[in-house]
Scaffold this motif. Structure first.
Motif, PDB file in Angstrom:
ATOM      1  N   GLY A 105      -6.649  -5.825  -1.490  1.00 11.96           N
ATOM      2  CA  GLY A 105      -6.352  -5.642  -2.898  1.00 11.96           C
ATOM      3  C   GLY A 105      -6.897  -4.332  -3.435  1.00 11.96           C
ATOM      4  O   GLY A 105      -6.230  -3.630  -4.205  1.00 11.96           O
ATOM      5  N   TRP A 106      -8.113  -3.985  -3.029  1.00 14.14           N
ATOM      6  CA  TRP A 106      -8.681  -2.702  -3.418  1.00 14.14           C
ATOM      7  C   TRP A 106      -7.866  -1.547  -2.854  1.00 14.14           C
ATOM      8  O   TRP A 106      -7.666  -0.527  -3.524  1.00 14.14           O
ATOM      9  CB  TRP A 106     -10.129  -2.601  -2.923  1.00 14.14           C
ATOM     10  N   ILE A 107      -7.408  -1.693  -1.628  1.00 12.86           N
ATOM     11  CA  ILE A 107      -6.638  -0.612  -1.004  1.00 12.86           C
ATOM     12  C   ILE A 107      -5.325  -0.394  -1.751  1.00 12.86           C
ATOM     13  O   ILE A 107      -4.934   0.751  -2.021  1.00 12.86           O
ATOM     14  CB  ILE A 107      -6.394  -0.927   0.484  1.00 12.86           C
ATOM     15  N   VAL A 108      -4.635  -1.478  -2.092  1.00  9.37           N
ATOM     16  CA  VAL A 108      -3.372  -1.338  -2.828  1.00  9.37           C
ATOM     17  C   VAL A 108      -3.620  -0.672  -4.179  1.00  9.37           C
ATOM     18  O   VAL A 108      -2.894   0.257  -4.589  1.00  9.37           O
ATOM     19  CB  VAL A 108      -2.700  -2.708  -3.000  1.00  9.37           C
ATOM     20  N   GLY A 109      -4.649  -1.123  -4.894  1.00 12.56           N
ATOM     21  CA  GLY A 109      -4.940  -0.522  -6.189  1.00 12.56           C
ATOM     22  C   GLY A 109      -5.308   0.953  -6.091  1.00 12.56           C
ATOM     23  O   GLY A 109      -4.850   1.782  -6.893  1.00 12.56           O
ATOM     24  N   LEU A 110      -6.117   1.300  -5.090  1.00 13.74           N
ATOM     25  CA  LEU A 110      -6.508   2.698  -4.924  1.00 13.74           C
ATOM     26  C   LEU A 110      -5.337   3.562  -4.452  1.00 13.74           C
ATOM     27  O   LEU A 110      -5.282   4.751  -4.766  1.00 13.74           O
ATOM     28  CB  LEU A 110      -7.670   2.796  -3.928  1.00 13.74           C
ATOM     29  N   ARG A 111      -4.416   2.971  -3.713  1.00 11.61           N
ATOM     30  CA  ARG A 111      -3.221   3.726  -3.325  1.00 11.61           C
ATOM     31  C   ARG A 111      -2.353   4.038  -4.541  1.00 11.61           C
ATOM     32  O   ARG A 111      -1.744   5.108  -4.626  1.00 11.61           O
ATOM     33  CB  ARG A 111      -2.410   2.950  -2.290  1.00 11.61           C
ATOM     34  N   VAL A 112      -2.297   3.124  -5.501  1.00  9.84           N
ATOM     35  CA  VAL A 112      -1.573   3.405  -6.741  1.00  9.84           C
ATOM     36  C   VAL A 112      -2.264   4.531  -7.500  1.00  9.84           C
ATOM     37  O   VAL A 112      -1.606   5.459  -8.010  1.00  9.84           O
ATOM     38  CB  VAL A 112      -1.475   2.132  -7.607  1.00  9.84           C
ATOM     39  N   VAL A 113      -3.596   4.474  -7.578  1.00 10.72           N
ATOM     40  CA  VAL A 113      -4.345   5.556  -8.218  1.00 10.72           C
ATOM     41  C   VAL A 113      -4.106   6.871  -7.490  1.00 10.72           C
ATOM     42  O   VAL A 113      -3.916   7.933  -8.113  1.00 10.72           O
ATOM     43  CB  VAL A 113      -5.848   5.216  -8.253  1.00 10.72           C
ATOM     44  N   GLN A 114      -4.096   6.814  -6.171  1.00  9.17           N
ATOM     45  CA  GLN A 114      -3.823   8.020  -5.386  1.00  9.17           C
ATOM     46  C   GLN A 114      -2.431   8.551  -5.668  1.00  9.17           C
ATOM     47  O   GLN A 114      -2.208   9.775  -5.703  1.00  9.17           O
ATOM     48  CB  GLN A 114      -3.983   7.701  -3.898  1.00  9.17           C
ATOM     49  N   GLY A 115      -1.486   7.663  -5.897  1.00 11.22           N
ATOM     50  CA  GLY A 115      -0.137   8.094  -6.239  1.00 11.22           C
ATOM     51  C   GLY A 115      -0.083   8.800  -7.580  1.00 11.22           C
ATOM     52  O   GLY A 115       0.666   9.767  -7.761  1.00 11.22           O
ATOM     53  N   VAL A 116      -0.878   8.330  -8.550  1.00 12.40           N
ATOM     54  CA  VAL A 116      -0.923   8.993  -9.860  1.00 12.40           C
ATOM     55  C   VAL A 116      -1.432  10.426  -9.710  1.00 12.40           C
ATOM     56  O   VAL A 116      -0.848  11.378 -10.245  1.00 12.40           O
ATOM     57  CB  VAL A 116      -1.815   8.197 -10.832  1.00 12.40           C
ATOM     58  N   PHE A 117      -2.518  10.593  -8.968  1.00 11.19           N
ATOM     59  CA  PHE A 117      -3.052  11.942  -8.768  1.00 11.19           C
ATOM     60  C   PHE A 117      -2.138  12.779  -7.873  1.00 11.19           C
ATOM     61  O   PHE A 117      -2.041  13.997  -8.036  1.00 11.19           O
ATOM     62  CB  PHE A 117      -4.457  11.870  -8.183  1.00 11.19           C
ATOM     63  N   GLY A 118      -1.456  12.138  -6.929  1.00 10.62           N
ATOM     64  CA  GLY A 118      -0.485  12.861  -6.122  1.00 10.62           C
ATOM     65  C   GLY A 118       0.672  13.384  -6.957  1.00 10.62           C
ATOM     66  O   GLY A 118       1.202  14.475  -6.700  1.00 10.62           O
ATOM     67  N   ALA A 119       1.050  12.618  -8.001  1.00 10.30           N
ATOM     68  CA  ALA A 119       2.103  13.086  -8.905  1.00 10.30           C
ATOM     69  C   ALA A 119       1.649  14.305  -9.699  1.00 10.30           C
ATOM     70  O   ALA A 119       2.450  15.198  -9.991  1.00 10.30           O
ATOM     71  CB  ALA A 119       2.505  11.953  -9.855  1.00 10.30           C
ATOM     72  N   LEU A 120       0.366  14.357 -10.079  1.00 16.32           N
ATOM     73  CA  LEU A 120      -0.146  15.543 -10.761  1.00 16.32           C
ATOM     74  C   LEU A 120      -0.183  16.747  -9.827  1.00 16.32           C
ATOM     75  O   LEU A 120       0.037  17.886 -10.246  1.00 16.32           O
ATOM     76  CB  LEU A 120      -1.553  15.271 -11.296  1.00 16.32           C
ATOM     77  N   LEU A 121      -0.451  16.493  -8.573  1.00 15.14           N
ATOM     78  CA  LEU A 121      -0.647  17.564  -7.595  1.00 15.14           C
ATOM     79  C   LEU A 121       0.659  18.216  -7.156  1.00 15.14           C
ATOM     80  O   LEU A 121       0.764  19.451  -7.101  1.00 15.14           O
ATOM     81  CB  LEU A 121      -1.398  16.977  -6.395  1.00 15.14           C
ATOM     82  N   GLN A 122       1.670  17.423  -6.853  1.00 13.05           N
ATOM     83  CA  GLN A 122       2.830  17.956  -6.150  1.00 13.05           C
ATOM     84  C   GLN A 122       3.666  18.951  -6.968  1.00 13.05           C
ATOM     85  O   GLN A 122       4.012  20.019  -6.457  1.00 13.05           O
ATOM     86  CB  GLN A 122       3.697  16.790  -5.653  1.00 13.05           C
ATOM     87  N   ALA A 170       0.831  -1.202   0.000  1.00 13.65           N
ATOM     88  CA  ALA A 170       0.000   0.000   0.000  1.00 13.65           C
ATOM     89  C   ALA A 170       0.868   1.255   0.000  1.00 13.65           C
ATOM     90  O   ALA A 170       0.502   2.278  -0.589  1.00 13.65           O
ATOM     91  CB  ALA A 170      -0.938   0.003   1.199  1.00 13.65           C
ATOM     92  N   SER A 171       2.021   1.184   0.653  1.00  9.80           N
ATOM     93  CA  SER A 171       2.963   2.306   0.646  1.00  9.80           C
ATOM     94  C   SER A 171       3.883   2.255  -0.563  1.00  9.80           C
ATOM     95  O   SER A 171       4.150   3.283  -1.200  1.00  9.80           O
ATOM     96  CB  SER A 171       3.790   2.306   1.934  1.00  9.80           C
ATOM     97  N   THR A 172       4.374   1.057  -0.896  1.00  8.10           N
ATOM     98  CA  THR A 172       5.305   0.926  -2.007  1.00  8.10           C
ATOM     99  C   THR A 172       4.648   1.282  -3.336  1.00  8.10           C
ATOM    100  O   THR A 172       5.241   1.963  -4.183  1.00  8.10           O
ATOM    101  CB  THR A 172       5.866  -0.501  -2.058  1.00  8.10           C
ATOM    102  N   GLY A 173       3.405   0.817  -3.558  1.00  8.54           N
ATOM    103  CA  GLY A 173       2.703   1.123  -4.795  1.00  8.54           C
ATOM    104  C   GLY A 173       2.490   2.610  -4.974  1.00  8.54           C
ATOM    105  O   GLY A 173       2.642   3.152  -6.078  1.00  8.54           O
ATOM    106  N   TYR A 174       2.147   3.287  -3.890  1.00  7.87           N
ATOM    107  CA  TYR A 174       1.979   4.737  -3.949  1.00  7.87           C
ATOM    108  C   TYR A 174       3.290   5.423  -4.303  1.00  7.87           C
ATOM    109  O   TYR A 174       3.337   6.311  -5.164  1.00  7.87           O
ATOM    110  CB  TYR A 174       1.462   5.244  -2.606  1.00  7.87           C
ATOM    111  N   LEU A 175       4.366   5.017  -3.647  1.00  5.88           N
ATOM    112  CA  LEU A 175       5.664   5.639  -3.881  1.00  5.88           C
ATOM    113  C   LEU A 175       6.134   5.439  -5.310  1.00  5.88           C
ATOM    114  O   LEU A 175       6.648   6.374  -5.947  1.00  5.88           O
ATOM    115  CB  LEU A 175       6.688   5.063  -2.896  1.00  5.88           C
TER     116      LEU A 175
END
Length: 540
Positions: free
Chosen positions: A98-115, A49-54
């Motif tokens: 599994g949903w949490i890991v996938g949504l964390r990856v999605v959150q990482g994509v939007f976090g990349a747009l944001l930062q 959940a952390s690694t996928g986001y990163l």
């Protein structure tokens, strides 16, 4: 929208957006054990959940910054923060890991747009000599969110369950996203045509290379329209010669910059960063294996291919004006060293406080709290030092203060007096807070305004790669040591050396204080017409 109101909205969005991302990352670390027990997940699953986001964030930051330069930072900020909040709300109702890991990856994509947009909006809204204060406020907000995150996460998880943690961001991000969508950059008045300017000159706008009020000879503007400009080389990249502002006048600050994307460069950089981050995360747990060795080799090969692609691409992902700037490169190197030392030292210090000194997690967090407080207080003071001493002296002194703080923490033990650890954490936080403001201000300020998003993406990439590398190096040293006390001491000394190493690239930062610089004409530019003498006063 007026310029003052636009700057206020940009500052609010930048500070709040950076704080939201920092808060989300810190509260997740607190609720991971509860989440794991509630969903019956394994440790490796929760870790993803952390690694996928990163991985998602690190691989897309530079591309997101380029998109912001092309389509507007406010738009990218709005899309990023609204998507970030939507993914957070989805995690709050996710039925399984599994949903949490996938949504964390999605959150990482939007976090990349944001930062990157949080820095791009500041660069487009504030002149170079006033950038340090907004960046300092942003840094203080990040420190405050990082300090408050564990406490807020613990309270919410205890009284309302771990799902409440992910609802925390939904309302503020929605407000920020709607506000960013309503923002329009202030329209700049169209400049006069070159023929209308006395002396045959064209006025350059704020967003051009020349800066406010710069004057470019007419024949140079014609040369830019009639054919390719000459190039000059720096750091192995071809830098186009500056030819002045276009004939049509100024472009509004923060307005989108036309130009094609570089899909090949974006893909190669993403592959290099994904392999790099995945390898750094895997090495502490798996050690040196065939998989981690292959990841390292792929990182090097993809990185080399990316550099080759950028040198040949007509529209590179990272423009030569950014990657070829020595101050920008030095600032990024300082950020990598400082963030690796800071986050790695905090990671190791928690082991010292809990396994060596026998403190519980809450007591350990309170012991380290002076470091967060020092970071929050040092960030607003950094612009004063930057204005009086310049980026070079301030950056070198702050890097050495950070190294001294980490070195003091390496001596923590049962017989160590209380003030020893407190002083170490204060130096750690104050040094890192100052370094972060100074290096970020240089990286964003030295890049042309039309490439502010790319500069912000590179800054955020450095801030993601550095901590990952620092924690990986510290974990490897601890695993190779005979005991916990010896391992943590050696790891902290290594991180102290890494912080001191950051003083070397800090010597390449600009020595003078920031100012609103005007361009220096090139040697082939003929002198302009002599200024007209003032008319004599009318006779009585």
């Amino acid at each position: 929208m007026s310029g003052r109101l636009h700057r206020g909205v940009a500052l609010t969005g930048s500070v709040a957006g950076a704080a939201v991302v920092a808060l989300d990352g810190t509260v997740l670390t607190v609720v991971q054990p509860v989440l794991q027990r509630d969903l019956g997940a394994g440790f490796a699953q929760v870790q993803w959940a952390s690694t996928g986001y990163l991985i998602a964030v690190a691989s897309l930051l530079v591309l997101a910054g380029r998109l912001g330069d092309r389509h507007g930072h406010e738009k990218l900020f709005a899309v990023g923060i609204l998507g970030f909040g939507a993914a957070s709300a989805g995690i709050a109702v996710a039925p399984g890991i599994g949903w949490i890991v996938g949504l964390r990856v999605v959150q990482g994509v939007f976090g990349a747009l944001l930062q990157p947009a949080t820095l791009g909006m500041l660069r487009a809204s504030f002149p170079p000599d006033r950038l340090a204060v907004p960046i300092a406020l942003r840094t203080s907000a990040i420190g405050l969110a990082a300090a408050a995150g564990p406490l807020a996460g613990g309270v919410l998880a205890t009284h309302f369950g771990w799902r409440a943690v992910f609802v925390l961001n939904v309302v503020p991000v929605t407000v920020l996203g709607v506000l960013a969508l309503a923002v329009r950059p202030p329209a700049a008045p169209a400049g006069p045509s070159p023929a209308a300017v006395p002396g045959g000159t064209a006025a350059a706008g704020h967003a051009g290379h020349g800066g406010p009020g710069s004057v470019v000879p007419l024949f140079r503007a014609r040369r830019a329209r009639s054919g390719p400009a000459p190039v000059r080389r720096r750091s192995g990249f071809r830098l186009p010669a500056r030819t002045g502002a276009p004939e049509s006048g100024a472009r509004p600050a923060g307005a989108p910059v036309p130009g094609r994307l570089d899909p090949g460069g974006a893909l190669l950089l993403a592959v290099a960063l994904v392999c790099c981050v995945h390898t750094l995360v895997a090495v502490p747990g798996d050690g040196v294996t065939w998989a981690t060795a292959a990841g390292s080799a792929l990182t090097v090969l993809a990185g080399a291919a990316f550099v080759r692609q950028e040198r040949r691409a007509p529209h590179p992902l990272v423009p030569p004006a950014v990657i070829g700037s020595r101050p920008v490169a030095a600032a990024l190197a300082v950020l990598v060293c400082a963030s690796a030392s800071m986050l790695g030292a905090l990671f190791v210090a928690m082991y010292v406080l809990q396994d060596v000194l026998g403190q519980d997690p809450l007591s350990g967090s309170l012991t380290a709290l002076p470091g967060a407080a020092a970071m929050i207080l040092a960030a607003p003071l950094a612009p004063v030092l930057l204005r009086r001493q310049g980026a070079r002296r301030t950056g070198v002194a702050a890097s050495l203060a950070l190294a001294a703080g980490v070195a003091m923490l390496s001596g923590l033990g049962p017989a160590t007096p209380w003030w020893h650890g407190g002083t170490g954490f204060v130096l750690l936080g104050a040094g890192f807070g100052t370094v972060m403001v100074v290096a970020t201000a240089v990286a964003v300020r030295e890049a042309p305004p039309e490439h502010a998003g790319v500069a912000g993406g590179l800054q955020q990439t450095a801030m993601n790669i550095g901590p990952t590398a620092g924690i990986a190096a510290a974990t490897a040293v601890m695993a190779a040591s005979p005991g916990v006390a010896a391992g943590t001491g050696r790891a902290l000394l290594l991180l102290a050396c890494l912080a001191a190493l950051g003083a070397l690239p800090a010597l390449r930062l600009p020595a003078s204080r920031p100012s609103a610089r005007t361009p220096v004409p090139s040697p082939d530019t003929p002198p302009g017409p002599a200024p007209a003498r003032p008319a004599p006063p009318p006779s009585a």
